[in-house]
Write a protein that holds these residues in place. Structure first.
Motif, PDB file in Angstrom:
ATOM      1  N   ARG A  13       0.809  -1.225   0.000  1.00 48.70           N
ATOM      2  CA  ARG A  13       0.000   0.000   0.000  1.00 48.70           C
ATOM      3  C   ARG A  13       0.841   1.274   0.000  1.00 48.70           C
ATOM      4  O   ARG A  13       0.359   2.334  -0.390  1.00 48.70           O
ATOM      5  CB  ARG A  13      -0.961   0.013   1.174  1.00 48.70           C
ATOM      6  N   ASN A  14       2.090   1.171   0.434  1.00 51.01           N
ATOM      7  CA  ASN A  14       2.969   2.343   0.432  1.00 51.01           C
ATOM      8  C   ASN A  14       3.758   2.500  -0.857  1.00 51.01           C
ATOM      9  O   ASN A  14       4.448   3.495  -1.034  1.00 51.01           O
ATOM     10  CB  ASN A  14       3.942   2.275   1.616  1.00 51.01           C
ATOM     11  N   LEU A  15       3.670   1.516  -1.746  1.00 50.27           N
ATOM     12  CA  LEU A  15       4.396   1.601  -3.008  1.00 50.27           C
ATOM     13  C   LEU A  15       3.727   2.607  -3.939  1.00 50.27           C
ATOM     14  O   LEU A  15       2.511   2.551  -4.159  1.00 50.27           O
ATOM     15  CB  LEU A  15       4.434   0.237  -3.706  1.00 50.27           C
ATOM     16  N   ILE A  16       4.508   3.510  -4.509  1.00 49.71           N
ATOM     17  CA  ILE A  16       3.970   4.473  -5.458  1.00 49.71           C
ATOM     18  C   ILE A  16       3.343   3.751  -6.636  1.00 49.71           C
ATOM     19  O   ILE A  16       2.277   4.143  -7.119  1.00 49.71           O
ATOM     20  CB  ILE A  16       5.058   5.465  -5.917  1.00 49.71           C
ATOM     21  N   VAL A  17       3.955   2.677  -7.083  1.00 50.65           N
ATOM     22  CA  VAL A  17       3.430   1.937  -8.227  1.00 50.65           C
ATOM     23  C   VAL A  17       2.046   1.354  -7.918  1.00 50.65           C
ATOM     24  O   VAL A  17       1.176   1.311  -8.788  1.00 50.65           O
ATOM     25  CB  VAL A  17       4.434   0.859  -8.706  1.00 50.65           C
ATOM     26  N   PHE A  18       1.816   0.934  -6.678  1.00 53.22           N
ATOM     27  CA  PHE A  18       0.498   0.429  -6.295  1.00 53.22           C
ATOM     28  C   PHE A  18      -0.522   1.576  -6.309  1.00 53.22           C
ATOM     29  O   PHE A  18      -1.637   1.421  -6.812  1.00 53.22           O
ATOM     30  CB  PHE A  18       0.533  -0.228  -4.912  1.00 53.22           C
ATOM     31  N   LYS A  19      -0.120   2.722  -5.773  1.00 52.93           N
ATOM     32  CA  LYS A  19      -1.018   3.880  -5.748  1.00 52.93           C
ATOM     33  C   LYS A  19      -1.379   4.324  -7.169  1.00 52.93           C
ATOM     34  O   LYS A  19      -2.529   4.673  -7.449  1.00 52.93           O
ATOM     35  CB  LYS A  19      -0.376   5.027  -4.971  1.00 52.93           C
ATOM     36  N   LYS A  20      -0.401   4.312  -8.068  1.00 55.22           N
ATOM     37  CA  LYS A  20      -0.665   4.660  -9.475  1.00 55.22           C
ATOM     38  C   LYS A  20      -1.638   3.654 -10.087  1.00 55.22           C
ATOM     39  O   LYS A  20      -2.559   4.032 -10.817  1.00 55.22           O
ATOM     40  CB  LYS A  20       0.630   4.680 -10.289  1.00 55.22           C
ATOM     41  N   GLN A  55      -4.168  -5.637  -8.462  1.00 56.22           N
ATOM     42  CA  GLN A  55      -4.180  -6.807  -7.584  1.00 56.22           C
ATOM     43  C   GLN A  55      -2.875  -7.591  -7.668  1.00 56.22           C
ATOM     44  O   GLN A  55      -2.422  -8.136  -6.655  1.00 56.22           O
ATOM     45  CB  GLN A  55      -5.353  -7.719  -7.923  1.00 56.22           C
ATOM     46  N   ASN A  56      -2.289  -7.691  -8.845  1.00 56.39           N
ATOM     47  CA  ASN A  56      -1.057  -8.465  -8.969  1.00 56.39           C
ATOM     48  C   ASN A  56       0.133  -7.779  -8.307  1.00 56.39           C
ATOM     49  O   ASN A  56       1.055  -8.449  -7.858  1.00 56.39           O
ATOM     50  CB  ASN A  56      -0.773  -8.800 -10.436  1.00 56.39           C
ATOM     51  N   ILE A  57       0.097  -6.465  -8.221  1.00 59.15           N
ATOM     52  CA  ILE A  57       1.131  -5.764  -7.448  1.00 59.15           C
ATOM     53  C   ILE A  57       0.991  -6.142  -5.977  1.00 59.15           C
ATOM     54  O   ILE A  57       1.975  -6.473  -5.308  1.00 59.15           O
ATOM     55  CB  ILE A  57       1.047  -4.237  -7.645  1.00 59.15           C
ATOM     56  N   ALA A  58      -0.236  -6.116  -5.475  1.00 56.43           N
ATOM     57  CA  ALA A  58      -0.479  -6.481  -4.074  1.00 56.43           C
ATOM     58  C   ALA A  58      -0.099  -7.932  -3.817  1.00 56.43           C
ATOM     59  O   ALA A  58       0.602  -8.245  -2.841  1.00 56.43           O
ATOM     60  CB  ALA A  58      -1.952  -6.241  -3.726  1.00 56.43           C
ATOM     61  N   GLU A  59      -0.544  -8.825  -4.677  1.00 54.38           N
ATOM     62  CA  GLU A  59      -0.268 -10.246  -4.479  1.00 54.38           C
ATOM     63  C   GLU A  59       1.229 -10.542  -4.588  1.00 54.38           C
ATOM     64  O   GLU A  59       1.779 -11.311  -3.811  1.00 54.38           O
ATOM     65  CB  GLU A  59      -1.046 -11.068  -5.503  1.00 54.38           C
ATOM     66  N   GLY A  60       1.888  -9.923  -5.557  1.00 52.20           N
ATOM     67  CA  GLY A  60       3.327 -10.121  -5.705  1.00 52.20           C
ATOM     68  C   GLY A  60       4.094  -9.621  -4.497  1.00 52.20           C
ATOM     69  O   GLY A  60       5.023 -10.282  -4.022  1.00 52.20           O
ATOM     70  N   SER A  61       3.688  -8.482  -3.996  1.00 53.10           N
ATOM     71  CA  SER A  61       4.343  -7.933  -2.810  1.00 53.10           C
ATOM     72  C   SER A  61       4.145  -8.838  -1.602  1.00 53.10           C
ATOM     73  O   SER A  61       5.082  -9.098  -0.848  1.00 53.10           O
ATOM     74  CB  SER A  61       3.799  -6.532  -2.528  1.00 53.10           C
ATOM     75  N   ALA A  62       2.938  -9.350  -1.436  1.00 51.57           N
ATOM     76  CA  ALA A  62       2.667 -10.260  -0.317  1.00 51.57           C
ATOM     77  C   ALA A  62       3.447 -11.560  -0.479  1.00 51.57           C
ATOM     78  O   ALA A  62       3.972 -12.112   0.498  1.00 51.57           O
ATOM     79  CB  ALA A  62       1.174 -10.537  -0.218  1.00 51.57           C
ATOM     80  N   ALA A  63       3.578 -12.056  -1.704  1.00 53.30           N
ATOM     81  CA  ALA A  63       4.307 -13.299  -1.962  1.00 53.30           C
ATOM     82  C   ALA A  63       5.805 -13.135  -1.764  1.00 53.30           C
ATOM     83  O   ALA A  63       6.524 -14.121  -1.572  1.00 53.30           O
ATOM     84  CB  ALA A  63       4.016 -13.786  -3.377  1.00 53.30           C
ATOM     85  N   SER A  64       6.279 -11.904  -1.774  1.00 52.86           N
ATOM     86  CA  SER A  64       7.717 -11.647  -1.675  1.00 52.86           C
ATOM     87  C   SER A  64       8.332 -12.184  -0.389  1.00 52.86           C
ATOM     88  O   SER A  64       9.527 -12.439  -0.334  1.00 52.86           O
ATOM     89  CB  SER A  64       7.990 -10.145  -1.786  1.00 52.86           C
ATOM     90  N   VAL A  65       7.516 -12.364   0.613  1.00 49.32           N
ATOM     91  CA  VAL A  65       8.025 -12.861   1.892  1.00 49.32           C
ATOM     92  C   VAL A  65       8.665 -14.234   1.722  1.00 49.32           C
ATOM     93  O   VAL A  65       9.685 -14.531   2.338  1.00 49.32           O
ATOM     94  CB  VAL A  65       6.890 -12.901   2.946  1.00 49.32           C
ATOM     95  N   SER A 116       2.529  12.744 -12.671  1.00 50.86           N
ATOM     96  CA  SER A 116       3.721  12.433 -11.877  1.00 50.86           C
ATOM     97  C   SER A 116       3.652  13.048 -10.479  1.00 50.86           C
ATOM     98  O   SER A 116       4.285  12.561  -9.553  1.00 50.86           O
ATOM     99  CB  SER A 116       4.991  12.893 -12.595  1.00 50.86           C
ATOM    100  N   GLN A 117       2.850  14.088 -10.321  1.00 51.17           N
ATOM    101  CA  GLN A 117       2.760  14.771  -9.030  1.00 51.17           C
ATOM    102  C   GLN A 117       1.671  14.207  -8.119  1.00 51.17           C
ATOM    103  O   GLN A 117       1.660  14.510  -6.929  1.00 51.17           O
ATOM    104  CB  GLN A 117       2.508  16.263  -9.237  1.00 51.17           C
ATOM    105  N   HIS A 118       0.761  13.429  -8.675  1.00 53.68           N
ATOM    106  CA  HIS A 118      -0.371  12.947  -7.886  1.00 53.68           C
ATOM    107  C   HIS A 118      -0.451  11.424  -7.904  1.00 53.68           C
ATOM    108  O   HIS A 118      -0.420  10.817  -8.972  1.00 53.68           O
ATOM    109  CB  HIS A 118      -1.682  13.545  -8.407  1.00 53.68           C
ATOM    110  N   ASN A 119      -0.568  10.861  -6.728  1.00 55.36           N
ATOM    111  CA  ASN A 119      -0.687   9.410  -6.586  1.00 55.36           C
ATOM    112  C   ASN A 119      -1.968   9.017  -5.874  1.00 55.36           C
ATOM    113  O   ASN A 119      -2.137   7.856  -5.523  1.00 55.36           O
ATOM    114  CB  ASN A 119       0.513   8.849  -5.803  1.00 55.36           C
ATOM    115  N   ASP A 120      -2.833   9.977  -5.634  1.00 55.01           N
ATOM    116  CA  ASP A 120      -4.075   9.673  -4.931  1.00 55.01           C
ATOM    117  C   ASP A 120      -5.235   9.617  -5.924  1.00 55.01           C
ATOM    118  O   ASP A 120      -5.428  10.506  -6.743  1.00 55.01           O
ATOM    119  CB  ASP A 120      -4.348  10.690  -3.823  1.00 55.01           C
ATOM    120  N   SER A 121      -5.984   8.564  -5.819  1.00 56.23           N
ATOM    121  CA  SER A 121      -7.091   8.303  -6.727  1.00 56.23           C
ATOM    122  C   SER A 121      -8.140   9.408  -6.703  1.00 56.23           C
ATOM    123  O   SER A 121      -8.708   9.767  -7.735  1.00 56.23           O
ATOM    124  CB  SER A 121      -7.721   6.966  -6.368  1.00 56.23           C
TER     125      SER A 121
END
Length: 186
Positions: A13-20, A55-65, A116-121
């Motif tokens: 959730r803190n990844l800029i790429v996830f926010k984008k 979703q795949n960003i979230a799942e990949g990040s969770a799987a990284s453990v 590039s300046q905004h990451n909030d939906s």
């Protein structure tokens, strides 16, 4: 308990790429439901491609453990899903004889700067409600391109991290060797 070998990863959730990617999903949801014909299968396809990117960003990040391989694969699936979505937006513009902005067009430069300046939906959802479909499609295209760059950089970093530190199997073996050496004398 001994040394921990599982990394403390997974805070996507803190990844800029996830926010984008979340911005892309919300823009796409609005766009598909407001500018495509209700019977058009593209609605579901676009929303699912945007959802898959997020979703795949979230799942990949969770799987990284426990799996660097799974993390890299899922981040690449996110990238592929967003490329599919990019084609849908480009098709929308092309078949309706609308303009896909040239990279040097002032609107394109202005949009790249704002994206590039905004990451909030919320920022994008508010902004697109006042725009025409052609403009929204170009905003989405810009967001997808920026997110793609971030995903490629993330994949490169993940590969470098794996080469430098190894994966879970190596960490597990090292933790076992360290335990034996410390507690069993060998």
């Amino acid at each position: 308990m001994g040394e921990r070998f599982l990394p403390l990863n997974g805070n996507y959730r803190n990844l800029i790429v996830f926010k984008k990617a979340e911005c892309i999903y919300d823009v796409t949801f609005y766009f598909a439901n407001n500018f495509l014909t209700k019977s058009d299968r593209t609605i579901d396809q676009m929303i699912q491609a945007a959802r898959s990117g997020r979703q795949n960003i979230a799942e990949g990040s969770a799987a990284s453990v426990t799996s660097s391989e799974t993390e890299i694969k899922l981040i690449n699936v996110a990238r592929a899903s967003l490329q599919e979505l990019l084609l849908d937006y480009e098709d929308y513009l092309r078949v309706r004889n609308m303009e896909k902005w040239n990279i040097n067009d002032y609107r394109s430069r202005q949009t790249r700067r704002a994206c590039s300046q905004h990451n909030d939906s919320e920022y994008f959802v508010d902004a697109i409600k006042k725009r025409k479909p052609e403009t929204i499609a170009n905003i989405a295209i810009t967001l997808i391109h920026q997110t793609d760059v971030l995903l490629r950089k993330l994949i490169d970093r993940l590969q470098d991290d794996f080469v430098k530190t190894g994966g879970i199997k190596e960490a597990m073996m090292q933790a076992r060797r360290d335990y034996r050496k410390k507690n069993l004398g060998y």
